[in-house]
Structure formats: C-alpha cells, structure tokens
Design a protein around this motif. Structure first.
Motif, PDB file in Angstrom:
ATOM      1  N   GLU A  48     -80.081 -17.329 125.320  1.00 59.81           N
ATOM      2  CA  GLU A  48     -78.746 -16.680 125.383  1.00 59.81           C
ATOM      3  C   GLU A  48     -77.637 -17.911 125.239  1.00 59.81           C
ATOM      4  OE1 GLU A  48     -77.562 -14.316 128.722  1.00 59.81           O
ATOM      5  OE2 GLU A  48     -75.702 -14.078 128.056  1.00 59.81           O
ATOM      6  N   TRP A  52     -74.593 -17.704 122.076  1.00 64.58           N
ATOM      7  CA  TRP A  52     -73.207 -17.947 122.125  1.00 64.58           C
ATOM      8  C   TRP A  52     -72.898 -18.919 121.431  1.00 64.58           C
ATOM      9  CZ3 TRP A  52     -71.283 -13.479 123.292  1.00 64.58           C
ATOM     10  CH2 TRP A  52     -71.893 -12.743 124.084  1.00 64.58           C
ATOM     11  N   GLY A  55     -72.491 -18.209 117.791  1.00 66.32           N
ATOM     12  CA  GLY A  55     -71.669 -17.383 117.243  1.00 66.32           C
ATOM     13  C   GLY A  55     -72.070 -16.118 116.594  1.00 66.32           C
ATOM     14  N   SER A  58     -69.836 -12.993 116.591  1.00 68.48           N
ATOM     15  CA  SER A  58     -68.874 -12.965 115.854  1.00 68.48           C
ATOM     16  C   SER A  58     -68.894 -12.410 114.522  1.00 68.48           C
ATOM     17  CB  SER A  58     -68.108 -14.313 115.731  1.00 68.48           C
ATOM     18  OG  SER A  58     -68.177 -14.845 117.153  1.00 68.48           O
ATOM     19  N   ALA A  71     -64.596  -8.609 122.351  1.00 66.54           N
ATOM     20  CA  ALA A  71     -64.702 -10.026 122.439  1.00 66.54           C
ATOM     21  C   ALA A  71     -64.699 -10.449 124.198  1.00 66.54           C
ATOM     22  CB  ALA A  71     -63.548 -10.846 121.837  1.00 66.54           C
ATOM     23  N   LYS A  74     -68.852  -8.469 127.274  1.00 67.21           N
ATOM     24  CA  LYS A  74     -70.028  -9.181 127.011  1.00 67.21           C
ATOM     25  C   LYS A  74     -71.149  -8.250 126.278  1.00 67.21           C
ATOM     26  CE  LYS A  74     -72.782 -13.038 129.129  1.00 67.21           C
ATOM     27  NZ  LYS A  74     -72.776 -13.572 130.481  1.00 67.21           N
ATOM     28  N   GLN A  77     -70.951  -6.983 122.804  1.00 75.56           N
ATOM     29  CA  GLN A  77     -71.252  -8.060 121.655  1.00 75.56           C
ATOM     30  C   GLN A  77     -73.106  -8.199 121.476  1.00 75.56           C
ATOM     31  OE1 GLN A  77     -68.708 -10.857 120.499  1.00 75.56           O
ATOM     32  NE2 GLN A  77     -68.126 -11.344 122.411  1.00 75.56           N
ATOM     33  N   ALA A 212     -73.058 -24.550 116.333  1.00 81.21           N
ATOM     34  CA  ALA A 212     -71.708 -24.080 116.691  1.00 81.21           C
ATOM     35  C   ALA A 212     -70.946 -24.008 115.289  1.00 81.21           C
ATOM     36  CB  ALA A 212     -70.800 -24.579 117.943  1.00 81.21           C
ATOM     37  N   ASP A 284     -62.473 -15.760 118.655  1.00 81.65           N
ATOM     38  CA  ASP A 284     -63.917 -15.348 118.776  1.00 81.65           C
ATOM     39  C   ASP A 284     -64.639 -16.577 119.148  1.00 81.65           C
ATOM     40  OD1 ASP A 284     -63.234 -12.903 118.459  1.00 81.65           O
ATOM     41  OD2 ASP A 284     -64.077 -12.806 116.334  1.00 81.65           O
ATOM     42  N   GLN A 287     -63.882 -17.892 122.754  1.00 79.64           N
ATOM     43  CA  GLN A 287     -64.578 -16.933 123.573  1.00 79.64           C
ATOM     44  C   GLN A 287     -66.332 -17.217 123.710  1.00 79.64           C
ATOM     45  OE1 GLN A 287     -63.393 -14.183 125.690  1.00 79.64           O
ATOM     46  NE2 GLN A 287     -61.156 -14.654 125.098  1.00 79.64           N
ATOM     47  N   ASN A 288     -66.738 -17.599 122.597  1.00 78.05           N
ATOM     48  CA  ASN A 288     -68.030 -17.934 122.652  1.00 78.05           C
ATOM     49  C   ASN A 288     -68.219 -19.293 123.445  1.00 78.05           C
ATOM     50  OD1 ASN A 288     -68.817 -15.657 121.128  1.00 78.05           O
ATOM     51  ND2 ASN A 288     -68.629 -16.779 119.106  1.00 78.05           N
ATOM     52  N   LYS A 291     -68.508 -19.413 127.159  1.00 74.80           N
ATOM     53  CA  LYS A 291     -69.534 -18.927 127.818  1.00 74.80           C
ATOM     54  C   LYS A 291     -70.897 -20.091 127.811  1.00 74.80           C
ATOM     55  CE  LYS A 291     -68.850 -14.152 126.576  1.00 74.80           C
ATOM     56  NZ  LYS A 291     -67.975 -14.219 125.481  1.00 74.80           N
TER      57      LYS A 291
END
Lengths: 315, 156
Positions: A48, A52, A55, A58, A71, A74, A77, A212, A284, A287-288, A291
């Motif tokens: 998980e 995140w 992305g 996204s 967004a 959870k 998404q 990322a 976005d 927001q990732n 997490k």
C-alpha cells in the motif's frame, strides 16, 4: 531498366538488413526469471505504501464526476478503472483499466507479467508501452517493492469498464519503434551521484528518482521526450501545454528559500511556506505523499536539498 | 452552520445567474482583487496556525483559536459579489487567476466552498485544544484549498 535492377539489387538487401537490425534493436527485453521468483509472495501491507508513493491512483483512479472528492476519499481511489486522458505533445493517451477485473483490467495477469510492465515497459503480448506510463522511473524500483505492490493491487476491487484507445499521431501508433527510445532512456542509472549517501538520503533518492517519479513532471524534456538530465528537477513549461512546473532544486529560483522543514511540511499539508496551497497536478501528488510515513517525507526533503542547484530558465 | 452555508451558496448563485447587471466600470477588476485579498487573509491566518503546526513557533491556545475563528469568519462571509461572471483570467488577464470553468461548470465550485467550510469549521473546533489536534486539522484545510486550486485556479 538495367539501372533499376542494379539499384534494386543494392537497395532491397539494405532495406531488409535495416529491417532486421530495427527488429533486433526494438525487441522487447524482459526481467530474468530468477529475479522474479518472489513475485507471487509479496506483502500487501507494505504494497500500500508503494501504491501511494507511486501515485497509481492519480492516473488510473476515478475520473470525471466520480473524481470529485475522490482525492480525499481513500477507498474511491482504489477503483482503478482508468479512462483519464493525458495530454502530451504526441497526442492524448487514455489511461487503461488496471483493476483486478480479469476481462477489462489486469486480474488475469501473472506477477511476472506485472513486473515486466513496471520494470521493462513490456506488455504480456510483448509490445512496448508508451512512456506516458512513467515506467522509465518505475524501472529503477526494487523487485521486492514491485512484488508487494502486486500483492496489494490484487486485493483492490474490480472495475468492469473499458476505455477509449489513445488518440496520438500516426507515426507514434507503431509501438515497435518505442524500442529505440527505450535504448536511450530505459536504464537503471541514478540521476545524481552521491558519495556515500546515508540511509535517509538514499531512501529519498529512491523515492524521488524512482517510485514517486517527481522528475517526470519537474524535469524538462528534449524534443523526443527524454529527460534533459542536466536540468534535473529544474522545472519548465508543463508537458501538457498548460502552465509551468516549478523548479524544485535548491537554487534561489527554485526551493532555495525553503527550509528542510518547509519542504517536508508542504508534502504533508499541501501548504507552501507562505501558506498558499499547492494547485494543479501537484495537489494529487501531495495527497499521496501525505499518506507516506513522516520519515519518508523527510527523506524526500533531504534529497531535494542535496541535488545540484540549477537556475530556472526565463519564461 | 447550514444556514450560513446556504446563504453563501445562494449568494454565489445569485451573482453567477444575474450577470449583466449594470455596475460601474472596473467592477470586475475590483472583484478579482478583493477576492485575492480574501485569499491572502486565508493565508495569513493559516500562517499563524501552520507556524505552530510545523514547530516554527510554540503552540499557544489563544492565538490558535483566534486565527482559526478568523479563518472560519472569512469562509462564512457572503462571497457572492466577489465572483462576478467575466472576472476570470482569460477576460481580465493578469489581474485574476480564476479559470473560466468556475462559471461554465457552475455550480461545481460550490462543492469546493463546502469542503473548505467543513475544514475551517473543524479547525475552529479543535485549534484551541492542543497542538496535536491543530496539527491533525491542517491537512483537511490544506486539502480543501488545494481541491479548489487544482481545478479552478490558473496553472502556474
């Protein structure tokens, strides 16, 4: 006539040879089987985090009306039905369904097939993916993280929708040619070389350069869509033709005035040091990042402070 | 709370719907700059809260409550007149940073205002309790600001 025959005698083998060379150079490459032995035994909980950080939602997550508020929500998404249109200088790519649906998504794939998509940009039928799927960054991922991600994705819901096909310029429709592009840009090279990076910096480098994929937006590209490596993270015009992407190197024209804490806090909260908030596609991403663990966000900040400062180009 | 929300939304609707009302010249520019001033006030108050949240200054319950209440007051204000049609960046150039989509997709933007109302209400409730509660409420406000900026503010 004789002339023509002579020409043909010369040209045809040359074309044939060219074709063979092209076919050879553009052949798909695969990850060796022994490296992929653990692909079906990943840890979904660790996966998980990778989900995140990477992305995936996204791009592959909910679109249109369904995206409103997604967004912040959870579980919305986790529905990876795709459909989102990505505008690029080469045309519009429609993101595929990668949900666990066996027919419309990738539910019938094996772990090895998934790993080859992520690490080599190759589909189960042996064709090349377009780099609109940022696999040139994902290719630098640890196989273990790919296995964990796969374990997590298998648990996500199925979405039974299919999507539009890509609307791109004709010459780019031939996927085989992407093999040449991959020769230039698909590798495991680091973007920055550090002498003896400590654990935190190394983690930051791994997150930013690979999972990322911050450079996919923040690094300008040349005309064939490869990174301008000398301007790593230095920003420039947005590849979707709308606006500019900021410079996030430690130069004065970039994040020079941001303290480490400013950077780390912006990734957690979405606020710049002036308490303006992020906008555009960065919302976005943020927001990732929110997490991830505090320690991962700190690692990203440490890396951004350590890269070479590069001046922005005047707009 | 609900009534404040309703009146704000009604006010935005009224201005968006009643376009072309005779107003003095330059009113669009004025509205856009007043709007930016409100945004700056958001930032200012969040700056007070954020400085504590990120550990740049020590937590103080009174300062935190005051800033959070200011933010809520700003968000609760009747903002309808600040958003007249034609005050987008395409029409006004550099004066504004608002996307024309605010008006062409109306009332989608009211969802974004509602989200900020929820975030600011929560912040006003918890900011004075303790640092951890304040920190916990920052993300909700930041997400609401960004949620609107993502779609309705001109790209950098």
């Amino acid at each position: 006539m004789k002339m023509f025959k002579k020409l043909a005698e010369f040209l045809l083998p040359a074309i044939a040879l060219g074709g063979v060379v092209f076919w050879y150079l553009t052949a798909p490459e695969y990850v060796s089987d022994d490296l992929l032995a653990g692909m079906e035994n990943g840890d979904a909980i660790a996966g998980e985090t990778i989900f995140w950080a990477g992305g995936c939602a996204s791009c592959h997550g909910p679109t249109g009306k369904k995206a409103a508020g997604a967004a912040e929500n959870k579980s919305a998404q986790f529905v990876l039905g795709g459909g989102h249109g990505l505008n690029t200088p080469f045309g519009t790519f429609y993101v595929p369904n990668i949900s666990s649906d066996p027919k419309h998504g990738i539910g019938s794939w094996t772990g090895k097939q998934f790993a080859n998509a992520m690490l080599k940009g190759v589909s189960p039928d042996g064709s090349h993916y377009y780099p609109a799927f940022p696999y040139t960054s994902y290719a630098k991922m640890d196989v273990k993280d790919v296995a964990d991600l796969w374990a997590f994705m298998k648990e996500l819901p199925a979405a039974a929708n299919s999507n539009k096909s890509h609307d791109i310029w004709l010459p780019f429709k031939l996927r085989r040619g992407l093999g040449l592009w991959k020769m230039l840009y698909l590798n495991n090279d680091r973007m920055v070389e550090f002498e003896n990076p400590d654990e935190k910096l190394a983690r930051g480098q791994y997150l930013v350069e690979s999972v990322a994929h911050c450079g996919e937006c923040h690094t300008p590209r040349n005309i064939i869509g490869g990174f301008d490596k000398k301007r790593w993270l230095a920003g420039g015009p947005s590849p979707d033709g709308d606006g500019n992407i900021p410079n996030i190197t430690p130069h004065d024209s970039g994040l020079g005035n941001w303290s480490l804490n400013d950077i780390v806090y912006s990734l957690e909260s979405g606020f710049t040091p002036e308490f303006d908030s992020f906008g555009g596609s960065m919302t976005d991403v943020q927001q990732n990042m929110a997490k991830l663990s505090a320690s991962d966000r700190e690692a990203i900040g440490i890396y951004l402070k350590a890269v070479l400062p590069v001046a922005s180009k005047p707009k | 709370m609900k009534t404040i929300l309703k009146s704000t939304i009604f006010a935005i609707c009224a201005t968006v719907c009643l376009t072309g009302t005779a107003v003095a010249d330059g009113h669009l520019e004025k509205a856009a700059s007043a709007r930016k001033a409100v945004m700056q006030l958001y930032s200012f108050n969040l700056g007070q809260l954020g400085a504590m949240a990120k550990g740049a200054v020590e937590y103080n319950s009174e300062t935190a409550s005051a800033a959070a209440n200011n933010l809520l007051a700003l968000v609760s204000m009747n903002q309808g007149p600040l958003w007249p049609q034609g005050s987008d960046y395409v029409s006004l150039g550099h004066e504004a940073g608002a996307m024309p989509e605010i008006w062409s997709t109306y009332p989608a933007i009211t969802e974004k205002s509602k989200a900020l109302m929820v975030g600011a209400t929560n912040m006003a409730k918890v900011a004075g309790m303790d640092l951890a509660s304040l920190q916990g409420a920052m993300g909700g406000v930041g997400g609401a600001c960004g949620g609107c900026h993502k779609v309705f503010r001109k790209k950098k």
